[in-house]
Scaffold this active site. Sequence first.
Site, PDB file in Angstrom:
ATOM      1  CB  CYS A  99      40.040  38.499  45.503  1.00 43.37           C
ATOM      2  SG  CYS A  99      41.631  37.898  46.072  1.00 43.37           S
ATOM      3  CB  CYS A 103      51.028  45.564  43.597  1.00 44.10           C
ATOM      4  SG  CYS A 103      50.341  45.761  41.934  1.00 44.10           S
ATOM      5  CB  CYS A 130      51.131  40.393  37.228  1.00 44.18           C
ATOM      6  SG  CYS A 130      51.093  40.378  39.034  1.00 44.18           S
TER       7      CYS A 130
END
Length: 505
Positions: A12, A275, A421
């Site tokens: 998102c 990330c 993940c």
Amino acid sequence: MEFEELGIREECGVFGCIASDKWPTQLDVPHVITLGLLGLQHRGQESAGIVTSDGASVSTYRKHKGMGFVSHVFNVESLSKLNASNLGIGHTHSTTGNSELESCQPFVVDTLHSTIAVVHNGELVNAAKFRRKLMRHDVGLSTSSDSKLITQLLAFTPPMEKDHTPDWIAQIKNIMNETLTSYSLLVLHHDIIYAVRDPYGNRPLCIGRLIPVNAADQRKKTEGWVVSSESCSFLSIGTEYYWEVLPGEIMKIFWDGIQTLDIVPRPAGDPSAFCIFEYVYFACPDSIFEGQLVYSVRRRCGQQLALEAPVDADLVSTVPESATPAALGYAEKSGMRYVEVLCKNRYVGRTFIQPNMRLRQLGVAYKFGVLSDNLIGKRIVLIDDSIVRGKTVSPIIRLLTDSGAKEVHIRVASPSIKYPCYMGINIPTKEELIASRPEFKRLAVYLGADSVVYLSVEGLTSAVQEGIKSFKEEQNGLNGTSTRSSSVGHCTACLTGDYPVELEW
């Protein structure tokens, strides 16, 4: 390209806006947020929502949300219902939980003190512990969404807090101390937006300054502030990139400016864990992370790949379009020509028309055209950004060889994904990943290529960190110039299995 076809995706994006004048303001806040969410549409297409407020002492929250693309959820009529506002927050897609309207963000809840609205990007690694905590205090949970869980935790009043003295900063810090990752949060309360990034900085968050576009308003330096998962949409809404929210930082964004309220630390010695796949695939190439353009990082990945995996060939090309910067970098470093051999049909969507059996048998031919004059009799180095399951690149190789390519060598501008993940990215199970299957040992034969080589983890990390001279920058804030710093690190858990924190399930 493999991500787009096979379900690995960012969960998102969040976006907020506040006008620099108290109500009534001339800034069309709902429209700015909608444009901001459109710029974040690549981060997910499942749902979208906006909550706005006029920031009055007795706040009136206006909200609209629904399933589907931003452009489908919002129109002239729905945006008109969000007017009479000078601040608001928005969200696109859904975090962990069921795909249903009930899980759509923003979430709005009434608390003992007032009403708050929350949007969240990420995934709590210890959500189960929080669920048990709330249930022990007879707080019911209506959805499986960890974003809704965060909202209810914020609404939960600790025993030591007086009913008449709300302390939202203490509430936020309490959550941050109990779970160190993974989240970027926007919390709307009264006339303030709190911007929060987890102490490991796993998910991105940045702030921009709205510049007046009307010549008559040029005397005003700032028309408002925006906060976003990415900066890619800033230029399209007349916004100047201002700064990146630091890992662990809690920022107050209000009509008169922005202010750092606190920075929650990580355990001593731990680096940040942004990330790394934001650079590889998820982010738009024109976004800025850690002071560098994503496009530049992808180009350096291609250059590093050329050093690690050279091949005797005639030309370098790309699987359109996300791998193009890496292909240009590979061509530059190898000295070979960059030539396009595939053109993508931009009007073939994944959800609008589902392929029938004939199109499935044709593989990707209905999505890509072949520029046969550029490849007949040629040895091609084809650059892709990732190979996850191996189901998509194989038909492309066959398409090129059937069209006259003499050789097709696959070079992947990221390492092989070997682990799932648990911090906000939808990755297939380990059994589905090609790197975990027996076929990986003979991958070139399995895919039908002449050779296949991935970028190493060390090569990716080097390409990313090369552009970060240091994570110390001077930012001009409202109270003068301040030096903001943090040790640099990146999460490579999906590549190495080394997670930044212990997982609690």
